[in-house]
Motif scaffolding. Sequence first.
Motif, PDB file in Angstrom:
ATOM      1  N   THR A 177       0.840  -1.199   0.000  1.00  0.00           N
ATOM      2  CA  THR A 177       0.000   0.000   0.000  1.00  0.00           C
ATOM      3  C   THR A 177       0.872   1.245   0.000  1.00  0.00           C
ATOM      4  OG1 THR A 177      -0.090   0.047   2.403  1.00  0.00           O
ATOM      5  CG2 THR A 177      -1.849  -1.158   1.251  1.00  0.00           C
ATOM      6  N   CYS A 178       0.337   2.330  -0.551  1.00  0.00           N
ATOM      7  CA  CYS A 178       1.121   3.565  -0.637  1.00  0.00           C
ATOM      8  C   CYS A 178       1.399   4.146   0.747  1.00  0.00           C
ATOM      9  CB  CYS A 178       0.410   4.592  -1.521  1.00  0.00           C
ATOM     10  SG  CYS A 178      -1.256   5.007  -0.975  1.00  0.00           S
ATOM     11  N   TYR A 179       0.419   4.027   1.676  1.00  0.00           N
ATOM     12  CA  TYR A 179       0.617   4.626   3.004  1.00  0.00           C
ATOM     13  C   TYR A 179       1.718   3.897   3.783  1.00  0.00           C
ATOM     14  CZ  TYR A 179      -2.940   1.027   4.075  1.00  0.00           C
ATOM     15  OH  TYR A 179      -3.660  -0.130   4.169  1.00  0.00           O
ATOM     16  N   HIS A 180       1.875   2.591   3.486  1.00  0.00           N
ATOM     17  CA  HIS A 180       2.954   1.861   4.150  1.00  0.00           C
ATOM     18  C   HIS A 180       4.304   2.195   3.514  1.00  0.00           C
ATOM     19  CE1 HIS A 180       5.113  -1.321   6.214  1.00  0.00           C
ATOM     20  NE2 HIS A 180       5.562  -1.767   5.037  1.00  0.00           N
ATOM     21  N   LEU A 181       4.342   2.250   2.174  1.00  0.00           N
ATOM     22  CA  LEU A 181       5.598   2.522   1.476  1.00  0.00           C
ATOM     23  C   LEU A 181       6.096   3.937   1.735  1.00  0.00           C
ATOM     24  CD1 LEU A 181       4.825   0.801  -1.947  1.00  0.00           C
ATOM     25  CD2 LEU A 181       6.518   0.058  -0.270  1.00  0.00           C
ATOM     26  N   TRP A 182       5.184   4.908   1.770  1.00  0.00           N
ATOM     27  CA  TRP A 182       5.594   6.314   1.919  1.00  0.00           C
ATOM     28  C   TRP A 182       5.792   6.731   3.375  1.00  0.00           C
ATOM     29  CZ3 TRP A 182       6.543  10.093  -1.839  1.00  0.00           C
ATOM     30  CH2 TRP A 182       6.369   9.681  -3.164  1.00  0.00           C
ATOM     31  N   TYR A 183       4.886   6.237   4.232  1.00  0.00           N
ATOM     32  CA  TYR A 183       4.902   6.748   5.614  1.00  0.00           C
ATOM     33  C   TYR A 183       5.139   5.671   6.672  1.00  0.00           C
ATOM     34  CZ  TYR A 183       2.523  10.438   3.014  1.00  0.00           C
ATOM     35  OH  TYR A 183       2.197  11.399   2.096  1.00  0.00           O
ATOM     36  N   GLY A 184       5.191   4.400   6.242  1.00  0.00           N
ATOM     37  CA  GLY A 184       5.378   3.322   7.210  1.00  0.00           C
ATOM     38  C   GLY A 184       4.152   3.107   8.082  1.00  0.00           C
ATOM     39  N   ARG A 185       2.988   3.564   7.614  1.00  0.00           N
ATOM     40  CA  ARG A 185       1.753   3.449   8.398  1.00  0.00           C
ATOM     41  C   ARG A 185       1.064   2.107   8.124  1.00  0.00           C
ATOM     42  NH1 ARG A 185      -0.884   8.551   9.895  1.00  0.00           N
ATOM     43  NH2 ARG A 185      -2.855   7.459   9.530  1.00  0.00           N
ATOM     44  N   GLN A 186       0.203   1.732   9.051  1.00  0.00           N
ATOM     45  CA  GLN A 186      -0.563   0.499   8.900  1.00  0.00           C
ATOM     46  C   GLN A 186      -1.995   0.774   8.451  1.00  0.00           C
ATOM     47  OE1 GLN A 186       0.983  -2.467   9.152  1.00  0.00           O
ATOM     48  NE2 GLN A 186       2.806  -1.177   9.484  1.00  0.00           N
ATOM     49  N   ILE A 187      -2.371   2.039   8.511  1.00  0.00           N
ATOM     50  CA  ILE A 187      -3.725   2.429   8.076  1.00  0.00           C
ATOM     51  C   ILE A 187      -3.589   3.633   7.134  1.00  0.00           C
ATOM     52  CG2 ILE A 187      -4.930   1.574  10.140  1.00  0.00           C
ATOM     53  CD1 ILE A 187      -4.923   4.469  11.185  1.00  0.00           C
ATOM     54  N   PRO A 188      -4.592   3.864   6.264  1.00  0.00           N
ATOM     55  CA  PRO A 188      -4.513   4.985   5.311  1.00  0.00           C
ATOM     56  C   PRO A 188      -4.426   6.334   6.018  1.00  0.00           C
ATOM     57  CG  PRO A 188      -6.249   3.449   4.703  1.00  0.00           C
ATOM     58  CD  PRO A 188      -5.804   3.059   6.065  1.00  0.00           C
ATOM     59  N   CYS A 189      -3.817   7.297   5.351  1.00  0.00           N
ATOM     60  CA  CYS A 189      -3.731   8.667   5.855  1.00  0.00           C
ATOM     61  C   CYS A 189      -5.126   9.301   5.825  1.00  0.00           C
ATOM     62  CB  CYS A 189      -2.778   9.499   5.006  1.00  0.00           C
ATOM     63  SG  CYS A 189      -1.137   8.773   4.858  1.00  0.00           S
ATOM     64  N   ASP A 190      -5.357  10.212   6.781  1.00  0.00           N
ATOM     65  CA  ASP A 190      -6.679  10.841   6.856  1.00  0.00           C
ATOM     66  C   ASP A 190      -6.992  11.664   5.608  1.00  0.00           C
ATOM     67  OD1 ASP A 190      -6.978   9.709   9.332  1.00  0.00           O
ATOM     68  OD2 ASP A 190      -6.203  11.474  10.400  1.00  0.00           O
ATOM     69  N   ASP A 191      -5.954  12.319   5.059  1.00  0.00           N
ATOM     70  CA  ASP A 191      -6.181  13.211   3.911  1.00  0.00           C
ATOM     71  C   ASP A 191      -5.771  12.569   2.589  1.00  0.00           C
ATOM     72  OD1 ASP A 191      -3.528  13.098   4.449  1.00  0.00           O
ATOM     73  OD2 ASP A 191      -3.157  15.276   4.376  1.00  0.00           O
ATOM     74  N   CYS A 192      -5.730  11.253   2.519  1.00  0.00           N
ATOM     75  CA  CYS A 192      -5.269  10.562   1.307  1.00  0.00           C
ATOM     76  C   CYS A 192      -6.257  10.750   0.156  1.00  0.00           C
ATOM     77  CB  CYS A 192      -5.099   9.075   1.606  1.00  0.00           C
ATOM     78  SG  CYS A 192      -4.683   8.110   0.125  1.00  0.00           S
ATOM     79  N   PRO A 193      -5.849  11.375  -0.952  1.00  0.00           N
ATOM     80  CA  PRO A 193      -6.753  11.583  -2.094  1.00  0.00           C
ATOM     81  C   PRO A 193      -7.222  10.270  -2.721  1.00  0.00           C
ATOM     82  CG  PRO A 193      -4.834  13.009  -2.257  1.00  0.00           C
ATOM     83  CD  PRO A 193      -4.550  12.026  -1.175  1.00  0.00           C
TER      84      PRO A 193
END
Length: 563
Positions: A177-193
Amino acid sequence: MVNHYNLLYESIADNPDLLICRWKADTTLTFVNHAYAEFFVMERDQLLGKQWIDFAERDPSRELEKALHSKAEVEHSFQREDPAVAADGAVHWIHWYNQPVHGATGKLIEYQSVGIDVTEQKETRRKLAESGQTLQLILDNIEEIVAYHKPDLSIVWANKAFRDRVAVDKESLLGKTCYHLWYGRQIPCDDCPVSKAVREKKTVVEEIEQNGIIWHIKAYPIFDTSGDMLGVVDLAYDKTRELEIYSRLREREEKYRAIVESTDDIIFELDRESRLIAIFGAWIENSEIDIDSFIGKTAADIFPEGTSEVHMIESKRALSGEPTTYEWSFGEGINQRHYSINLSPVFDDDGEVSGLVGIGRDITQLKKGEEALRRSRDDLLLTMSSLLKVKDPYTVDHQRKVERIATAIAERLKLPNERLEALRIAAIVHDIGKLSIPADILNKPGRLNEIEWALIKNHPDEGYKVLKEIHFGLPVAEIVRQHRERVDGSGYPRGLKDGEIMLEARILAVADVVEVVSSHRPYRPALGLEMALEEIKSGVGTKYDEGVVKACLELFSSGFLPI
C-alpha cells in the motif's frame, strides 16, 4: 429456388470489397470477380488461366505452395493471411477463406476463395501491440508519479518515478500500500486523495505537503461497464518549484502593472477580432474619456471613418504573426496629435496567435521637431539650388515644378513614405551638378557642340559628387545620378538599363522631361503640355518606364497642374 441462389451468388460476387476467385489445385484461375481484377489492375479474361501463386510475395508463396500440396490442408476449408503485390507495387495483406469444391463422386474439382483486404486491420493490430510497450516506456520515463491501486489501496502497478521514490523494485511493489511505502503506516492517511476517491467514487484533486515538498495529486477512479469500481489511478507531481515560480511571477506582475499604470504611453490589448480587451496608462486618470465604453470594440467602432482604417490593416498584419509599427494622426490644426504605434502578436501554447499587445506613444512634439528640421533642410537645399540661378535662371523654378510632378506620380504609385521623401529631396536638387557647367553653355540659344554636350551629360555625376557628402539617410545622391538614365540603356552618364535604374530615378526622369518639354528654355520656346505628354507616350518601354508613364498620364488627366 435455383434462380434465387444464382442471384444471391451473383450479388455476392459483385461485392466491390470482396476478392472472389475459383482455382484448380495448381492455382490456375478459372473465375475472378470484378474486385479481384481491379485489385491487380487487369481485365478478368486476362487473369483466367494464370496461376495466382505468381501474384504472392516470393517467400510466402513457397510456404503456400507446400500447404496446398498437403492433403490434410485441402480436404476441408481453411483460412490464410498472405501478402499480395497489387499492380501499383504496394503489398497488401489479404485474409482468404478457402473452400474445396467436390464433385458428385467426392472428387476435388477446384477451390473457391473469398479474400478481404486486411492491411489496415493488420497494421492496427501491430500498433496496438506496440502501444502497450510504448505506454510502459512513456510512463517509466516521465517525472510524474503514476500508480494504479485496487479499491483496498493495494498497488497493482507503479511507474519508475514512484518506485525510485520509495526505493522498491517492481516485484516487491505488488500488493503493498502507498501509506505503508511512503509513511510506514498500517492504516490509510486521513487526507489521502486515493482513499477519498474510493469513498466518494469521483476524481479527487488535492495538494499535500510532506517534508517541505508540496505534492499535487489527482486520483481518478476507474469503473467497468457495469459501473463497478476496478481501482484508482494516482497521478502526482512535485509542485513546490512551480509554486515558487508562480509566487515570483505574481510579484513581477505587480511590478509590471505598477510600471504600466504609471507610464504616459497607451498600452492596450486586442483579441483575435481586433477588439479592445484592456487599456492601461497614467494618462487615463487625467482623461475625460470613458475608457470602459471602448472595451469590446474595434478601431472601426471607436474612431471616425478615414482615421480607423490604418488600425484595422495593421492589426490584421500583426494577427498573422508579424509585429508591426506604424504612425497615426488624429485631430486637426493645433489639436492634431501624432502617435507611433507598435503591435506585437501574443502566442498561445500551440503557437497560434491569441491576440495582440500594443503600445501607443505620443510623438507630436517629435513630429513638430522633424517638420522644423525638414523645413530647415529644404531651405538649405533650395539655397543650394538657387545658386544655379546665377548661371541658369530657369533651373530653380524648373526643379520646384519637377518636385511637385514627381511626388504626385509617386503618390499614385503608392511609394512608401521614406522612398517618397528621398524622391522629393532629389527632385529639388536634381540639377545641382550644373553648377560645374559654364553659364554661357547653360544659356546657349543654339545647338551645343560635342564638347559642350559632354559637359552637360556629366552634370548627374557632378551632382552625385556634391550630394553624396551630405548625410540624408536616404539614397538622394544615387537618384540624382540616375535621373537621366533611360530604360533601354540610351541614357547617361552610365547607360544603365531597366532593372538597374531605381524606381525613384525612373519617376524623376519622366517628371523632368514633362516639365522641360512643356516649359520655355533658352534654346527654344515652350512646346506645351500636350507635346510633353506625347513625348513620354512615344517613349514608353524604350526611354521611360511604362508604369510611371501611365501614372503620369492619369495624373494630368485628373486636372493636376504643377503650379
